[in-house]
Enzyme design. Structure first.
Site, PDB file in Angstrom:
ATOM      1  N   ARG A 295       0.856  -1.183   0.000  1.00 59.85           N
ATOM      2  CA  ARG A 295       0.000   0.000   0.000  1.00 59.85           C
ATOM      3  C   ARG A 295       0.890   1.231   0.000  1.00 59.85           C
ATOM      4  O   ARG A 295       1.522   1.568   1.006  1.00 59.85           O
ATOM      5  CB  ARG A 295      -0.924  -0.023   1.219  1.00 59.85           C
ATOM      6  CG  ARG A 295      -1.635   1.287   1.475  1.00 59.85           C
ATOM      7  CD  ARG A 295      -2.775   1.134   2.456  1.00 59.85           C
ATOM      8  NE  ARG A 295      -2.382   0.600   3.748  1.00 59.85           N
ATOM      9  CZ  ARG A 295      -1.807   1.291   4.739  1.00 59.85           C
ATOM     10  NH1 ARG A 295      -1.504   2.578   4.555  1.00 59.85           N
ATOM     11  NH2 ARG A 295      -1.524   0.735   5.901  1.00 59.85           N
ATOM     12  N   HIS A 299      -3.940   4.079   4.639  1.00 59.49           N
ATOM     13  CA  HIS A 299      -5.017   3.081   4.673  1.00 59.49           C
ATOM     14  C   HIS A 299      -6.314   3.701   4.159  1.00 59.49           C
ATOM     15  O   HIS A 299      -7.004   3.127   3.324  1.00 59.49           O
ATOM     16  CB  HIS A 299      -5.196   2.573   6.106  1.00 59.49           C
ATOM     17  CG  HIS A 299      -6.335   1.624   6.271  1.00 59.49           C
ATOM     18  ND1 HIS A 299      -6.312   0.335   5.783  1.00 59.49           N
ATOM     19  CD2 HIS A 299      -7.540   1.776   6.856  1.00 59.49           C
ATOM     20  CE1 HIS A 299      -7.444  -0.268   6.066  1.00 59.49           C
ATOM     21  NE2 HIS A 299      -8.211   0.590   6.713  1.00 59.49           N
ATOM     22  N   TYR A 308       3.758   5.141  11.526  1.00 57.77           N
ATOM     23  CA  TYR A 308       4.047   3.743  11.848  1.00 57.77           C
ATOM     24  C   TYR A 308       4.945   3.025  10.843  1.00 57.77           C
ATOM     25  O   TYR A 308       5.287   1.865  11.054  1.00 57.77           O
ATOM     26  CB  TYR A 308       2.747   2.952  12.029  1.00 57.77           C
ATOM     27  CG  TYR A 308       1.782   3.014  10.863  1.00 57.77           C
ATOM     28  CD1 TYR A 308       1.954   2.217   9.739  1.00 57.77           C
ATOM     29  CD2 TYR A 308       0.685   3.866  10.887  1.00 57.77           C
ATOM     30  CE1 TYR A 308       1.072   2.279   8.675  1.00 57.77           C
ATOM     31  CE2 TYR A 308      -0.210   3.930   9.840  1.00 57.77           C
ATOM     32  CZ  TYR A 308      -0.022   3.127   8.733  1.00 57.77           C
ATOM     33  OH  TYR A 308      -0.902   3.181   7.673  1.00 57.77           O
TER      34      TYR A 308
END
Length: 402
Positions: A295, A299, A308
């Site tokens: 990705r 998200h 993160y």
């Protein structure tokens, strides 16, 4: 360590197993290597450099993909990516309530989507915009979902594409039931048989719904392809925090085959999905496909991935871009030149401009629309609710006229 995929449990003599959520430095390195390389079992037909890799098992499933067909796959991915970027920008400008980016996953979605036949059915999560496009759905029809005006207006049966599912993993149960119905109705068993595919992410594999789907589909030999887009991050949790084994190997525990494919390789995704669907339509299903991809964006537009994950990881995956490897192959083999690529980019820009114009001027749906398509047959109770609600709204209009 004999395999980078065994980072949580080394071979005997290779050192202690990692404690929960606290791997050793060596295990972290091995896990990262597995994340970026995909392991020895990765099925790949087109390298990141755009070089063709022969596959005795899967070459026959893409024997019809000549230069013209590959140009078509390239065009699909470019248009879908451009529309995705435009939708992402429109959300930032307040035109959409939320957007779920697919950046980096174009090959997994276009490859698998183009493998489907007309009689097949696809069950998406909320990120499968490329699959929707491959199933013939106008990209503009997706905008109402994210502008919060409707739940999707396409003819689900005609397109073979179910409505988006927001609840993580729930679509797997829906797809399992549908595929069981195909089996019970005798729609499998030969070349003209039907099959179903269901899409979910690596994070959804931790949901009970997915495992229930595995159990039921295995018991009933349902013609169902489980297509897991492992984009390495379940929102903010990496895959190695979710499973001790590569995800495709989970199929063994349920008694059906699992395979890992390079999710950034549109040719491999097409071939492997054709094979899996073929297995299912002949009555040999189910099959689990793990599309090993990444990705490249957040998200959703409510997420901040910089909190993160490291930028180095993102830069490493940019070198494996699904569109650039097809572009390199087409150029190297004389199937496309710069004017062709320029035309496709111009077409993509116009595609995005039309999408933007439509979204900015999207009419508000009438209030009674919320009662449409609730039941397949007329419902007296629903009709009464609709009339009561419209009467309630009309009271506000009458009060305003006084």
């Amino acid at each position: 360590m004999s395999s980078p995929e065994q980072w949580t449990h080394p071979e005997p003599g290779e050192g202690p197993a990692a404690r929960a959520a606290q791997p050793s430095p060596e295990q972290v390195i091995a896990g990262l290597r597995a994340t970026t390389e995909g392991g020895a079992e990765l099925t790949q037909l087109l390298t990141p450099e755009g070089e063709r890799v022969a596959s005795p098992q899967f070459d026959r499933y893409v024997a019809d993909i000549d230069g013209e067909a590959l140009r078509g796959l390239y065009r699909d991915m470019v248009l879908v990516r451009r529309a995705d970027r435009e939708a992402n920008a429109m959300q930032r400008q307040g035109q959409l309530g939320i957007w779920v980016p697919l950046l980096g996953q174009e090959a997994a979605q276009i490859g698998s989507g183009r493998a489907l036949r007309k009689q097949d059915m696809a069950f998406p999560s909320y990120r499968e915009h490329g699959v929707a496009y491959a199933r013939g759905i106008d990209f503009r029809e997706l905008m109402g979902i994210f502008r919060c005006t409707d739940h999707g207006n396409w003819d689900f049966k005609a397109h073979g594409f179910h409505p988006y599912t927001i609840v993580i993993g729930n679509q797997v149960l829906n797809a399992t039931g549908y595929a069981m119905g195909q089996k019970f109705e005798g729609k499998v068993g030969d070349e003209d048989g039907e099959a179903t595919i269901v899409y979910f992410g690596d994070g959804a594999t931790s949901q009970g719904d997915v495992h229930e789907g595995f159990v039921w589909s295995a018991v009933y030999d349902a013609p169902l392809v489980f297509f897991c887009q492992n984009n390495q991050w379940a929102i903010s949790e990496p895959t190695e925090r979710q499973s001790r084994l590569p995800l495709y190997q989970r199929a063994r525990g349920y008694g059906f085959p699992g395979i890992r494919v390079d999710g950034n390789d549109v040719l491999a995704c097409l071939a492997v999905t054709r094979w899996a669907l073929d297995e299912c339509r002949h009555g040999n299903g189910p099959v689990l496909i793990e599309a090993f991809t990444y990705r490249m964006d957040a998200h959703t537009t409510t997420d901040d991935p910089t909190r993160y994950r490291l930028s180095d990881e993102l830069e490493a995956w940019k070198l494996k871009d699904p569109i650039e490897r097809v572009r390199a192959y087409l150029a190297r083999n004389g199937h496309a030149d710069q004017p062709y690529f320029d035309r496709i980019q111009a077409e993509a820009d116009q595609f995005a401009a039309d999408l933007r114009e439509f979204t900015f001027n999207m009419p508000e749906p009438p209030p009674e629309r919320v009662f449409a398509n609730v039941y397949a047959e007329p419902s007296a109770a629903l009709d009464a609710q609709r009339e009561e609600y419209l009467a309630y709204l009309s009271g506000f209009a009458t009060a305003g006229e006084r």
